[in-house]
Motif scaffolding. Structure first.
Motif, short mmCIF file in Angstrom:
data_model
loop_
_atom_site.label_atom_id
_atom_site.label_comp_id
_atom_site.label_asym_id
_atom_site.label_seq_id
_atom_site.Cartn_x
_atom_site.Cartn_y
_atom_site.Cartn_z
N GLU A 49 89.46 27.23 -21.84
CA GLU A 49 90.63 27.38 -20.96
C GLU A 49 90.46 28.64 -20.10
N GLU A 50 90.55 28.49 -18.82
CA GLU A 50 90.33 29.57 -17.85
C GLU A 50 88.90 30.13 -17.90
N GLY A 51 88.02 29.43 -18.59
CA GLY A 51 86.63 29.83 -18.68
C GLY A 51 85.73 28.81 -18.00
N GLU A 52 84.53 28.70 -18.52
CA GLU A 52 83.53 27.80 -17.93
C GLU A 52 82.81 27.06 -19.04
N VAL A 53 82.60 25.77 -18.84
CA VAL A 53 81.84 24.97 -19.80
C VAL A 53 80.38 24.98 -19.34
N ALA A 54 79.52 25.62 -20.12
CA ALA A 54 78.10 25.68 -19.79
C ALA A 54 77.39 24.42 -20.25
N VAL A 55 77.74 23.93 -21.44
CA VAL A 55 77.20 22.68 -21.99
C VAL A 55 78.39 21.92 -22.56
N PRO A 56 78.70 20.74 -22.01
CA PRO A 56 79.86 19.99 -22.50
C PRO A 56 79.65 19.46 -23.92
N PRO A 57 80.73 19.19 -24.64
CA PRO A 57 80.60 18.66 -26.01
C PRO A 57 79.79 17.37 -26.03
N GLY A 106 71.16 15.89 -30.42
CA GLY A 106 70.06 15.58 -31.33
C GLY A 106 69.87 16.54 -32.48
N PHE A 107 70.44 17.73 -32.42
CA PHE A 107 70.25 18.69 -33.51
C PHE A 107 71.50 18.86 -34.38
N SER A 108 72.60 18.24 -33.98
CA SER A 108 73.82 18.28 -34.78
C SER A 108 74.72 17.13 -34.34
N GLN A 109 75.81 16.96 -35.04
CA GLN A 109 76.76 15.90 -34.71
C GLN A 109 77.41 16.15 -33.34
N LYS A 110 77.79 17.43 -33.12
CA LYS A 110 78.45 17.78 -31.86
C LYS A 110 78.18 19.25 -31.54
N PHE A 111 77.98 19.53 -30.27
CA PHE A 111 77.66 20.88 -29.83
C PHE A 111 78.28 21.11 -28.45
N ALA A 112 78.71 22.34 -28.20
CA ALA A 112 79.18 22.74 -26.86
C ALA A 112 78.90 24.22 -26.68
N TRP A 113 78.79 24.63 -25.43
CA TRP A 113 78.57 26.04 -25.08
C TRP A 113 79.57 26.40 -24.00
#
Length: 180
Positions: free
Chosen positions: A147-155, A159-166
């Motif tokens: 929120e009010e930030g930036e999504v670098a890598v969306p959820p 391949g290395f986990s069930q779900k990841f985001a940055w």
């Protein structure tokens, strides 16, 4: 010897007198006293490790306190440990954070408001990696941090986990969220 062994094992496993092990009436006050002495002795021998490496966050927009309060509100087992503020005669704006110590889920952090504005700021190359306990926590943290930030890598599943985001939050601090 048998009683002492039972007491020692019970102390190591964390059993106390309120547990079923100790509800038998035939254990005397001497046995309780011996158990208490052994438990105290064991507790003295268990070393308490101090955190040797602590992440330090230097804010350049006098928003260290807002960021710290925001982070503490997001994670369980989190708290502000102490705050030292710039005084009127200091190089920083009076009342801003000279240095504050806080914990996020038991992990210590230090933050400060830097009086000079530097040529550098936070970089996504250095981030906090958060192992989320479940989908609900992942979604809550992703929502609040982006929120009010930036999504670098969306959820997603990369391949290395069930779900990841940055995400890079509103204070420019980078977070990697992971769900195994």
């Amino acid at each position: 010897m048998k009683t002492t062994l039972i007491i020692l094992i019970s102390a190591l496993l964390g059993f106390g007198y309120g547990d079923n092990v100790w509800e038998n009436a035939h254990y005397s006050k001497e046995v309780k006293r011996e158990n208490d002495t052994l438990t105290a002795s064991l507790n003295k021998r268990v070393p308490t490790m101090k955190q040797q490496i602590i992440t330090s966050l230097t804010f350049q927009k006098n928003d260290a306190e807002d960021a710290m309060n925001f982070y503490v509100s997001l994670f369980d087992n989190s708290r502000i440990i102490g705050i030292h503020r710039w005084e009127k005669e200091g190089p920083g704006e009076e009342g801003t954070i000279m240095q504050a110590v806080f914990e996020l889920n038991g992990q210590k952090f230090i933050c400060s408001d830097s009086p000079p504005v530097h040529d550098w700021d936070f970089t996504p190359a250095v981030s906090s990696f958060v192992e989320c306990k479940d989908e609900k926590e992942f979604e809550r943290l992703f929502s609040k941090l982006s929120e009010e930030g930036e999504v670098a890598v969306p959820p997603g599943n990369y391949g290395f986990s069930q779900k990841f985001a940055w995400v890079i939050d509103q204070y420019s601090v980078s977070w990697q969220l992971n769900l195994q």
